[in-house]
Design an enzyme around this catalytic site. Sequence first.
Site, short mmCIF file in Angstrom:
data_model
loop_
_atom_site.label_atom_id
_atom_site.label_comp_id
_atom_site.label_asym_id
_atom_site.label_seq_id
_atom_site.Cartn_x
_atom_site.Cartn_y
_atom_site.Cartn_z
N ASP A 13 0.82 -1.22 0.00
CA ASP A 13 0.00 0.00 0.00
C ASP A 13 0.85 1.27 0.00
OD1 ASP A 13 -2.34 -1.70 0.41
OD2 ASP A 13 -1.69 -1.84 2.49
N GLY A 15 1.84 3.05 -2.63
CA GLY A 15 1.59 3.97 -3.74
C GLY A 15 2.25 3.54 -5.03
N LYS A 16 2.48 2.24 -5.18
CA LYS A 16 3.15 1.74 -6.39
C LYS A 16 2.35 2.06 -7.65
CE LYS A 16 3.18 -2.38 -4.61
NZ LYS A 16 2.79 -2.02 -3.25
N ASN A 38 -5.57 -10.02 -4.72
CA ASN A 38 -5.45 -9.60 -3.32
C ASN A 38 -4.73 -8.27 -3.21
OD1 ASN A 38 -3.08 -10.82 -4.25
ND2 ASN A 38 -2.47 -11.50 -2.22
N GLY A 40 -4.21 -4.30 -4.45
CA GLY A 40 -4.95 -3.21 -5.08
C GLY A 40 -4.07 -2.00 -5.32
N HIS A 41 -4.18 -1.42 -6.51
CA HIS A 41 -3.46 -0.19 -6.84
C HIS A 41 -4.50 0.89 -7.16
CE1 HIS A 41 0.38 -2.54 -8.21
NE2 HIS A 41 0.16 -2.58 -6.92
N GLN A 226 1.93 -5.91 -3.42
CA GLN A 226 2.19 -5.97 -1.98
C GLN A 226 3.51 -5.27 -1.65
OE1 GLN A 226 1.43 -9.36 -3.39
NE2 GLN A 226 -0.72 -9.17 -2.95
#
Length: 438
Positions: A13, A15-16, A38, A40-41, A226
């Site tokens: 999480d 900020g990729k 699993n 999320g961006h 991840q």
Amino acid sequence: MPGIVIVGAQWGDEGKGKFVDVLTERADLVVRFQGGSNAGHTIVIDGVKTALSLLPSGILRPGVKCILGAGVVLNPAVLIAEIERLRAAGGDVSPQRLIIDRDAHLVLDYHIAVDKARELQRGANRIGTTGKGIGPAYEDRSQRSGIRCADLLHLQGVEERVRAHVDEKNKILRHVLDSETQIEFEPLWEALKNSARILAPYIGNGSAIVWQALQNGKNVIFEGAQGVLLDQMHGTYPFVTSSNTIAGGAAIGVGIGPRAIDAVIGLAKAYSTRVGEGPFPTELTGEIGDELRTKGHEYGTVTGRARRCGWFDAMALRRAVRISGIDSLIITKLDVLSGQSTLKICTGYRVGGQIVQDLPALAHEFNQVVPEYIELPGWQEDITRIRSWDSLPETTQGYVRQIESLVGCPVHLVSVGPDREATIQVGPPELLRGFLGR
């Protein structure tokens, strides 16, 4: 061969998605190399928020080709829904732009059922799985019984294998996991046939396409999911994900040699977060933690779960830099820290009164960790509209420089907001010059 790997340097999480999108301004190819739905961006463009769980973040840049690598495990229904949602919004998600590697494995209904039942059975010992079936799908891959995307092109040849999987997983659900859930073969098979029809045009030899692009001098971004500290082998085991999230996982998950990777970029928030269970030495459980969660909108993109928040952990980040070979750091969400009079950074750990040189190996040892902190002055200014390093408050600059010093890795970019434009160059980012349009 300008190939760079983008990884999260904490527990995910970081900020990729935003920064893969930023760097794809001059990229030719974006390749997702591990994980599943699993992860999320979230990307914000002109105030419009787009949440992705499977599609590479470069899909929002016209003309950029995207690949889901062999290391990804994908739920066909989730991917199709995501494609349709972006297409309805006017996005180009054609087979000319999106390729699914033929060797990627599928997540099917029985994987999800087993995942949820197993976590429920763990009770107080749960590990915080998202229940998306990722772990069980990787298990099938490891025991050489999984269903791959290539099978969707010759579906008649795997019907009996899928039927056998359904029977096996139903027995496990009933007799091992004490679950009343049972999977029906016919609906699953009909859904799989429909998925095969839709996804067949997208399936190709992803590894060969990436190799050829690198040979031709194209700019390629390898996008991780991840974070490094959730790596299956090198993370805070057993509270980890089911794939290799470190930069080295890109070579395996895509099917390229390690020499194809020219640089590794790590992203870290200006504070720490973690979703689900697992060790978190710098966690803030009081008012400051709640404030960071609210200001930073710290809720999972996929699950909606509230993220745990804490002070920046330089000890953990040093490990991430080491095991992932990170060459350059991007610090995100600096704006969330505005308004704090004092900031803390964890510089190291004591365990049993002794200073330790690395994160503990065993989960129970984290219960004995006492973080050591330094305090720095905060800043009150709203920095969300600032677009140059020299215009940032001196205290903000000092905070970033302290992170550089403690971690031993240069910071080349910082983020002061969710939009593409809220990105500031800290110094001359030679590693990224070919990917930045300014």
